[in-house]
Write an enzyme that holds these catalytic residues in place. Structure first.
Site, mmCIF file in Angstrom:
data_model
loop_
_atom_site.group_PDB
_atom_site.id
_atom_site.type_symbol
_atom_site.label_atom_id
_atom_site.label_comp_id
_atom_site.label_asym_id
_atom_site.label_seq_id
_atom_site.Cartn_x
_atom_site.Cartn_y
_atom_site.Cartn_z
ATOM 1 C CB CYS A 143 -0.872 0.059 1.268
ATOM 2 S SG CYS A 143 -1.844 -1.635 1.206
ATOM 3 C CG HIS A 190 -3.095 3.724 2.123
ATOM 4 N ND1 HIS A 190 -3.505 3.020 0.882
ATOM 5 C CD2 HIS A 190 -3.138 2.513 3.091
ATOM 6 C CE1 HIS A 190 -3.994 1.858 1.055
ATOM 7 N NE2 HIS A 190 -3.702 1.510 2.176
ATOM 8 C CG ASN A 243 -6.563 -0.908 1.470
ATOM 9 O OD1 ASN A 243 -5.580 -0.595 0.429
ATOM 10 N ND2 ASN A 243 -6.139 -1.110 2.519
#
Ligand code: UT7
Length: 325
Positions: free
Chosen positions: A119, A252, A282
């Site tokens: 990520c 993020h 996500n």
């Protein structure tokens, strides 16, 4: 004269199949897995995610985002001289998703490679592209985050399968005599490999070990809020700036509670934080450029503003980039 890099165009792409929390809960219930819109919204802020069709790969999503970023920058694919793709869900073991994407785009000939930092991948990729532009190795780079996390989700594990989605985001980063990227800060700590991983690997023609995502959510959560604050402060300090100078924080997009905690620690109001996690969940390396592009296209992020981008993820990896749009 010093050489800098600057974002001149952004783009993003979400595959058409959109599942709300209620849609996903209904599908999971059919296999005996219980969840609810209320739980997902309250614990994560996620309301929907997009899943790619079975024959669609990260390079397919990435190339759409790249085309949109090129259009926005007014740059032709054949003028791109560097392609970096951040992904943890590559099309193949090899060659890289960047090479596959390069061919789909028609930008053949320039260097193309993947960055694997889960990520944090887009933050890593942007930092590498910035360094290559500063040193003269590249002048017009495409930096892309593209993922099909739906492929690696365990739909029997409600603690992870409700969190992730598929998508891609991209930026064109060009050489400039005015900054652009002002500072960045990257870190990794491999002692935390086990808290967020896909442990399977290919060996002798079979997959050995579990090829689905495993996460200790609470351990990741605790680490994330600490390191995101440190990375933000370190990056701002390198550029002689403070949190009060930031126009937009683009973190993020994993969990609204992590974003709220980061903003609180930096004493930033939430109306300075770009939040898109509600719309796509996500999407790992794609989430920051997806959020950036959404904010640009909605007119919130405009030229001249100061942006802090921040990522955190498996590895454990984390980092931040401070830039002028
Ligand atoms: O991209 C990399 C970064 N990744 C992240 O940032 C993820 C970080 N972690 C998180 O976002 C959170 O830890 C989660 C969203 C994964 C979990 O939230 P939490 O507040 O830490 O929940 P929890 O794990 O403490 O679980 C609370 C309860 C448990 O039930 P009991 O034991 O209290 O009865 C879980 O079994 O919620 C239950 N639960 C669910 N219930 C309904 C867990 N998942 C679900 C679900 N639906 N999907």
């Amino acid at each position: 004269m010093r050489r800098y890099s600057r974002i001149t165009g952004t783009g993003s792409y979400l595959p058409p199949r959109r599942l709300t929390n209620a849609d996903l809960a209904e599908e999971l219930a059919a296999s005996g897995v219980e969840t609810s819109d209320d739980w997902i919204v309250e614990r994560t802020g996620i309301r929907a995610r997009h899943f790619a069709a079975a024959d669609v790969c990260s390079s397919d999503l990435g190339v759409e985002a790249a085309r949109r970023a090129l259009d926005a920058a007014g740059v032709l694919a054949q003028d791109i001289d560097l392609i970096i793709v951040a992904t943890s869900t590559p099309d193949m073991v090899f060659p890289s998703t960047a090479c596959i994407l390069q061919n789909k785009l028609g930008a053949n000939g320039c260097p193309a490679f993947d960055v694997q930092a889960v990520c944090s991948g887009f933050i890593y990729a942007l930092t590498v592209a910035d360094a290559m532009i500063q040193t003269g190795s590249a002048s017009k780079a495409l930096v892309i985050g593209a993922e099909v996390f739906s492929r690696i989700l365990d739909f029997k594990d409600r603690t992870t399968c409700v969190l992730f989605g598929d998508g891609a985001g991209a930026v064109v980063l060009e050489a400039s005599d005015t900054p652009g990227i002002l500072a960045s800060d990257l870190h990794a700590d491999g002692k935390h490999v086990g808290i967020l991983c896909v442990p399977g690997h290919v060996s002798g023609g079979s997959v050995l070990g579990d090829p689905l995502l495993k996460m200790d959510g609470q351990a990741v959560f605790k680490l994330a809020v600490g390191v995101l604050d440190e990375a933000a402060r370190a990056t701002l300090a390198k550029a002689g700036k403070t949190a009060a100078d930031i126009d937009w924080l683009i973190p993020h997009q994993a969990n609204i509670r992590i974003m709220q905690s980061t903003a609180r620690k930096l004493k930033l109001p939430m109306d300075k934080v770009i939040v898109t996690v509600d719309q796509h969940g996500n999407t790992s390396a794609a989430s920051i450029p997806l959020a950036l592009d959404t904010a640009v296209r909605s007119g919130r992020v405009v030229p001249g503003q100061l942006l802090l981008l921040e990522g955190v993820g498996g590895g454990f990896t984390w980092g931040a980039v401070l830039l002028n749009m």
